[in-house]
Design a protein around this motif. Sequence first.
Motif, short mmCIF file in Angstrom:
data_model
loop_
_atom_site.label_atom_id
_atom_site.label_comp_id
_atom_site.label_asym_id
_atom_site.label_seq_id
_atom_site.Cartn_x
_atom_site.Cartn_y
_atom_site.Cartn_z
N ARG A 70 0.84 -1.19 0.00
CA ARG A 70 0.00 0.00 0.00
C ARG A 70 0.88 1.25 0.00
O ARG A 70 0.50 2.28 -0.54
N THR A 71 2.03 1.14 0.64
CA THR A 71 3.04 2.19 0.59
C THR A 71 4.29 1.62 -0.05
O THR A 71 4.84 0.63 0.43
N ILE A 72 4.72 2.22 -1.15
CA ILE A 72 5.95 1.81 -1.82
C ILE A 72 6.93 2.98 -1.72
O ILE A 72 6.74 4.01 -2.36
N ASN A 73 7.93 2.81 -0.90
CA ASN A 73 8.90 3.88 -0.67
C ASN A 73 10.28 3.42 -1.12
O ASN A 73 10.89 2.56 -0.49
N MET A 74 10.74 3.97 -2.24
CA MET A 74 12.03 3.57 -2.79
C MET A 74 12.87 4.81 -3.07
O MET A 74 13.02 5.25 -4.21
N PRO A 75 13.43 5.40 -2.02
CA PRO A 75 14.25 6.60 -2.21
C PRO A 75 15.53 6.28 -2.98
O PRO A 75 16.12 5.22 -2.80
N ASN A 76 15.92 7.20 -3.83
CA ASN A 76 17.14 7.02 -4.61
C ASN A 76 17.88 8.35 -4.66
O ASN A 76 17.29 9.39 -4.94
N SER A 77 19.14 8.32 -4.37
CA SER A 77 19.95 9.55 -4.35
C SER A 77 20.49 9.88 -5.73
O SER A 77 21.60 10.40 -5.87
#
Length: 270
Positions: A70-77
């Motif tokens: 339900r939450t897809i959190n894929m931070p990328n620098s």
Amino acid sequence: MESLSSSSSSVTSSPNSKQVTDSGERNWVDLPRDSVLSIFRKLDSIDILIRPYNVCTIWREISKDHSLYRTINMPNSADPNTKWELLNLCYRAVDYSFGHIIHINIENFATDALLHHITNSYNLTHHSFEAIGRSCPRLKTFKFNIQAYKYPRVEDDDDAFAIAQTMPGLRHLQLFGNKMTNDGLLAILDGCLHLESLDIRQCFNINFNLVASVGKRFIEQVKYLRLPYDATDDYPFQAAFDYASLAEDPDWFVYQDFLSDDDYEYYEVL
């Protein structure tokens, strides 16, 4: 010749006890599904897709449960070396979600193909807003933000009408980049009488003449107001927009004077 011996732990179980080894260690594979899901929810999206997936067949299947995405959190620098790996993982996460995504962060690696894949898997319309409003009669905060554009001009008040008709208890509303017009905004003011904060930044179909004509009402009803052309420095997502095109819009030249008061902040259009 030295002989090697090995011992294996046997598993004992009873109908009223969980399986444990002779050494007292828990057999994690036999945990109830709900317990495993509860553990997985403490991991971030990337860990869920990689770590449990490679443990065993049972955990691999549980890691595909749509409630985990339900939450897809894929931070990328903005690291180009991880972009393609993140893309592959995100495609899988979207597929596993079965259209149940509530929040997704794919900044710095999203592609047109990925966005198209997401929209095909989950289509949020004004009917969804109506369902949310009817299912959550005590809803106080609602945010629906999209990438704004000014040309070509597309007007659509369906979202605003759905909010006005089904979310009367709203206190805080953010519709960044929405295509609503003056009619939609007036409907929200009429339907959401308890509204305290309203963020309509980059809602470029809102005419400044309307803001001027209902300025007193804004001041009395909404304590915190963000208008279509307000700064987006505090907006947590990408809000890039070509403001050079605004020279073609006569409404842009309406003078705004920012005023503050002890109890609220508001805009007065002169």
